[in-house]
Design a protein around this motif. Structure first.
Motif: not given
Ligand SMILES: Nc1ncnc2c1ncn2[C@@H]1O[C@H](COP(=O)(O)OP(=O)(O)OP(=O)(O)O)[C@@H](O)[C@H]1O
Ligand SMILES: [Mg+2]
Lengths: 272, 273
Positions: B175-181
């Motif tokens: 989730k965090v990685a997706r959130n960071l693009g």
């Protein structure tokens, strides 16, 4: 320039035949504004925040940031979670620089940019340390630096301080709004804590439960840093408490017949 | 573990003290080795003193070590080891090349796991050596057939360990990685692969163990090089001392391969104790 967020009649069900989690959320958050979202556990605060981040699409309605519809995550609107979720195989600096790396920036340039940020969040001497050896508060500071590194227009915070000790929490409650103001970031924070909402936000939105709606909002026009023992702060707090309790009473009082009444309401509200 | 690492700590301790500590840390392993040697020696003594088995007296430690010295000094051993290592490494490379992507797939997509679980568990239970007749038919050279058996032995632990690693990844990391693009390939390179590297290595370590055990009997067939062949050859020519020496070499190399894997496992372990 910060970004304007428009919530355009958002209604959401996780399953088509399931309960309505969010209903007709319609609001506008100005560029650079700091907004707190409070409500009971399970009322849909995180759901709404995930939509602002582009991690979840609403069943009806849409989120727009600077009039562009949000359909996917982007480093321009960044979210911070209750758990820092750092990557244990990376150093503090590598964790903080991750968004820049994803954006295609070179390692050295990213390290330089992140270096300044880590100074700002008070981790200048921890750059090369493994994140697993940091305290909870320090880890959340790394997560903050990571979120700020990509120069976001919007910072979304989902109960980011609730797992921290009181000292760290108080410090971050002051630092984060200040950082957002300095960088012209629009901030939305979800919290259970009424004091936290008043300490950090220019405006507090109160959500009701089943289905989640924004039932009330309150402006906070106090100068920073805000102290909870100020009389004005306390006036605001009791006002918020009253409104908060109202959402609860309303629910409890109408429990038996609420399903009918609430299903009809959206149509009425839409016309208004 | 902790005791060894403390003893090996290259701090400010003077060299003699460090050497002493090192020897101390080795005392129990040395005791174990001595026990094994004693048992071997005793077995050899029994064989030599029984008229029925007298002919096999060369299995005892002393003749074996003589043969080992000869194998090493004559240089014929290196080519034998080289052939075996070539086969096992080639097999392992294929095993990793197939096992890691398949493991990532079935770990990431639960549907893929559901589909593949029964067939994979079924295939895994078939002894790699049972594939020999098919391998001989399917491949032109004996070498290729043996490498195929090594792949069949090594691919399963790598697949299952990798899939297990992927399933264990904290969903918030995604989730965090997706959130960071993060894009798909970036997610794979920066998040998934480093997160599971440890499990992949643990799978490889298991695979090396199985593959090494399978290699020797596989080399009994067809080929004229390698450690398995050397054993078979020594048996046919009644050189029991050489046979025992090759067994020693197999054990030592197997131990060494496992040690290398253990070191790599340590290297990729991101848990802080
Ligand atoms: N992935 C999901 N699938 C189905 N239902 C979900 C999912 N996530 C949340 N819900 C439901 O939606 C409702 C709102 O959940 P949400 O997490 O948004 O609440 P919240 O206000 O953030 O609560 P808390 O304060 O406890 O974090 C809850 O009833 C929850 O059970
Ligand atoms: Mg929540």
């Amino acid at each position: 320039m910060g970004a304007t967020i428009t919530l355009d009649y958002i209604t959401h069900r996780y399953r088509a035949d399931g309960p309505t989690t969010l209903e007709n959320i319609d609001n506008r958050i100005d560029a650079g504004e700091r907004v707190a979202l409070i409500g009971r556990s399970g009322c849909g605060k995180s759901t709404l925040l995930h939509m602002l981040a582009g991690l979840l699409l609403p069943s009806e309605g849409c989120v727009r940031i600077n009039s562009h519809q949000v359909t996917k995550p982007s480093a321009k609107w960044n979210m911070m979670f209750q758990k820092p979720s750092l990557y244990p195989w990376m150093s503090v600096q590598e964790n903080a620089a991750l968004g820049l790396l994803f954006a295609g920036m070179g390692k050295q340039e990213a390290a330089r940019r992140v270096g300044e940020l880590l100074d700002k969040v008070g981790l200048h001497d921890k750059k090369d340390v493994n994140v697993q050896s940091l305290s909870g508060g320090q880890q959340q500071r790394v997560a903050l630096a990571r979120s700020l590194a990509t120069d976001p227009e919007v910072l979304l915070l989902d109960e980011p301080f609730s797992a921290l000790d009181a000292f760290t929490r108080t410090a971050l409650q002051e630092e984060v709004p200040a950082l957002c103001a300095a960088r012209d970031i629009t901030m939305v924070i979800v919290t259970h804590d009424i004091d936290e909402a008043i300490t950090m936000a220019d405006r507090v939105l109160i959500m009701s439960q089943n289905p989640g709606r924004i039932v009330s909002e309150l402006r906070v026009d106090l100068p920073f840093p805000r102290r909870s023992h100020d009389p004005e702060f306390q006036t605001l707090r009791s006002e918020l408490m009253t409104r908060f309790r109202d959402t609860d009473d309303g629910l409890a009082g109408r429990k038996s017949d609420k399903d009918d009444t609430q299903k009809k309401q959206p149509a009425v509200r839409r016309v208004v | 573990m902790s005791q060894t690492s403390i003893a090996l700590q290259p701090g400010n301790t003077p060299f003699p003290a460090r050497l002493l500590g090192w020897i101390k840390s080795l005392q129990y392993p040395l005791l174990g080795i001595a026990g094994l040697l004693a048992l071997w020696w005793f077995g050899g003594w029994l064989i030599a003193n029984d008229p029925d088995t007298e002919a096999f007296a060369a299995f005892a430690p002393a003749p074996t070590f003589d043969a080992l010295v000869y194998l090493v000094s004559s240089g014929s051993l290196w080519q034998t080891i080289g052939s075996s290592l070539y086969r096992i490494l080639t097999g392992l490379i294929w095993g990793v090349g197939i096992g890691v992507p398949v493991g990532v797939l079935i770990g990431y997509f639960s549907r893929a796991m559901q589909v593949s679980n029964v067939p994979f568990q079924f295939l895994r239970m078939i002894s790699p050596l049972a594939w020999m007749p098919i391998a001989v038919l399917a491949f032109e050279t004996w070498d290729a057939a043996i490498i195929f058996l090594i792949v069949m032995a090594s691919v399963w632990p790598i697949i299952f360990s990798t899939a297990h690693g992927v399933k264990r990844i904290d969903p918030n990391w995604f989730k965090v990685a997706r959130n960071l693009g993060a894009s798909g390939p970036q997610m794979l390179k920066r998040i998934i692969m480093p997160a599971i590297m440890m499990d992949v290595m643990a799978g490889i370590r298991l695979a090396v163990g199985v593959a090494w055990v399978v290699l020797v009997p596989a080399e009994y067939l067809g080929v004229t090089s390698g450690l398995g062949y050397a054993i078979n050859d020594a048996r046919d020519t009644l050189e029991y001392d050489t046979l025992a020496a090759v067994v020693i070499v197999i054990g030592v190399i197997g131990y060494g391969l496992d040690w290398i894997c253990a070191q790599l496992l340590q290297r990729f372990n991101w848990h802080v104790e």
